[in-house]
Design an enzyme around this catalytic site. Structure first.
Site, PDB file in Angstrom:
ATOM      1  CB  THR A   1      -1.011   0.089   1.347  1.00  0.00           C
ATOM      2  OG1 THR A   1      -1.728  -1.098   1.111  1.00  0.00           O
ATOM      3  CG2 THR A   1      -1.706   1.433   1.372  1.00  0.00           C
TER       4      THR A   1
ATOM      5  CG  ASP B   1      -2.943  -7.203   3.560  1.00  0.00           C
ATOM      6  OD1 ASP B   1      -3.099  -6.749   4.436  1.00  0.00           O
ATOM      7  OD2 ASP B   1      -3.238  -7.190   2.167  1.00  0.00           O
TER       8      ASP B   1
HETATM    9  N1  ASP Z   1      -2.653  -5.527   0.490  1.00  0.00           N
HETATM   10  C1  ASP Z   1      -1.667  -4.574   0.764  1.00  0.00           C
HETATM   11  C2  ASP Z   1      -0.364  -5.641   0.755  1.00  0.00           C
HETATM   12  O1  ASP Z   1      -0.301  -5.995   1.773  1.00  0.00           O
HETATM   13  C3  ASP Z   1      -1.972  -4.251   2.000  1.00  0.00           C
HETATM   14  C4  ASP Z   1      -1.027  -3.092   2.626  1.00  0.00           C
HETATM   15  O2  ASP Z   1       0.090  -2.980   2.248  1.00  0.00           O
HETATM   16  O3  ASP Z   1      -1.381  -2.325   3.761  1.00  0.00           O
HETATM   17  O4  ASP Z   1       0.300  -5.274  -0.128  1.00  0.00           O
END
Ligand code: ASP
Length: 347
Positions: free
Chosen positions: A12, A86
């Protein structure tokens, strides 16, 4: 001036909005323009081995990150990995086993919001991480997130949206970061006396099986050909159901007779397992000399099983595996394990 290597992997923190949803697309060099205050205390070089949502990150990427750090180790004072939240706890645990006794800090960070939004946790997390990676007191693998430094083996993502997404499980935070200062709660660099070791092998054939009421051993029977080890997330302090058409007891016998690893753990986040408390746990533990994860996180348990299986020689798998698994690495296990023959000298 300290030298830090920033390794960007996506997540993210580096994501932007696309028609299909948030996806990584901010280049590593552009992350740095949002945290220019770092120039006061470190010089940063950048690598970007891949750019992924961390949902797509697994053992091959953990090995790649460890390999990059090994190659660049001599040239830097510290390392910062930008990573999705994640699966960050799995990566942090895996790197804790792949890079042991590092006197230099390896920091993993990310954010709940992209770095280019007006309101975001990303800038604080990245600047805090660069600061932590530049601090002479910091060492080993840690997650820096939400104002805390957490040992790489103790982190768990407990909140899917809030800025304080990560907690340190069954262990205190290593340090707090606030207003450009770091307060170390655990200041133990001088206890790292063994040489830094990089490992290059993981055995990925590990299954994490979560018990639910009504489950019997049939799942284990079907999965037997596919895996070398199973980590069973039992209820409470630990035990296995006695009902069902395919008894767990018989399946555990099949796995252990074949030399496969059965590791008991708990699906309860805090306080750990203790299989010897209840009859449903003690009998099966004693009969098959089962190992258990005690106060370790599931992320650390799974990746430590992969690491220990990867190192153990096949002929003496169970003895070597037991020794490797019960040796405390990067603060991962503290509970006293009666009869576990563990080496608790390195915390
Ligand atoms: N889906 C994202 C990831 O894990 C969530 C994040 O980075 O907060 O890459």
């Amino acid at each position: 001036m300290k030298k830090v290597l920033l390794i960007a992997t996506g997540g993210t923190i580096a994501s932007g909005y696309t028609k299909e949803g948030l996806a990584p697309r901010i280049a590593a060099k552009d992350l740095l323009q949002y945290v220019e205050d770092y120039k006061a205390f470190c010089q940063v070089d950048i690598l970007q081995p891949f750019s992924l949502d961390s949902t797509n990150i697994y053992a091959k990427h953990w090995l790649k990150l460890a390999e990059l750090i090994e190659e660049q180790y001599a040239g830097y004072d510290g390392f910062v990995i930008c990573h999705g939240t994640d699966t960050m706890a799995f990566t942090a645990a895996a790197l804790s086993y792949l890079i042991q006794n590092s006197k230099k800090p390896v920091v993993i960070t990310g954010s709940q919001k992209p770095i280019n939004l007006p309101v975001t946790d990303a800038r604080t997390n990245l600047l805090d991480s660069l600061r932590f990676a530049s601090d002479d007191r910091a060492h080993g693998v840690n997650i820096v997130f939400g104002g805390n430094a957490i040992a790489g083996t103790r982190a768990k993502k407990e909140r899917s949206k809030s800025y304080n997404a990560f907690s340190s499980i069954n262990y205190p935070n290593m340090a707090a970061l606030c207003d450009g200062k770091i307060v170390f709660y655990i200041d133990d660099k001088d206890r790292v006396t063994e040489p830094t070791v990089f490992y290059h092998k993981l055995n990925e054939n590990v299954l994490l099986l979560k018990l639910m009421p009504g489950m019997d051993g049939s799942m284990l029977k079907r999965l037997f050909p596919c895996y070398d080890a199973v980590v069973i997330e039992a209820f409470g302090v630990g035990g296995l159901p006695e009902y069902g058409q395919v008894p767990f007891y018989e399946e555990i016998r099949r796995w252990t007779d074949a030399g496969k690893i059965v590791m008991m753990a708990t699906q309860v986040t805090h306080e750990g397992s203790d299989m010897e408390v209840y009859k449903v746990g003690r009998i099966i533990k004693e009969d098959f000399h089962l190992m258990e994860a005690y106060d370790m996180t599931l992320e650390a348990t799974v990746t430590k099983v992969m690491w220990a299986l990867g190192q153990a020689k096949e002929q003496e798998l169970s003895g070597q595996f037991r020794h490797l698994f019960y040796k405390t690495v990067n603060h991962d296990m503290l509970l006293y394990a009666p009869g576990s023959d563990g080496d608790r000298s390195v915390l």
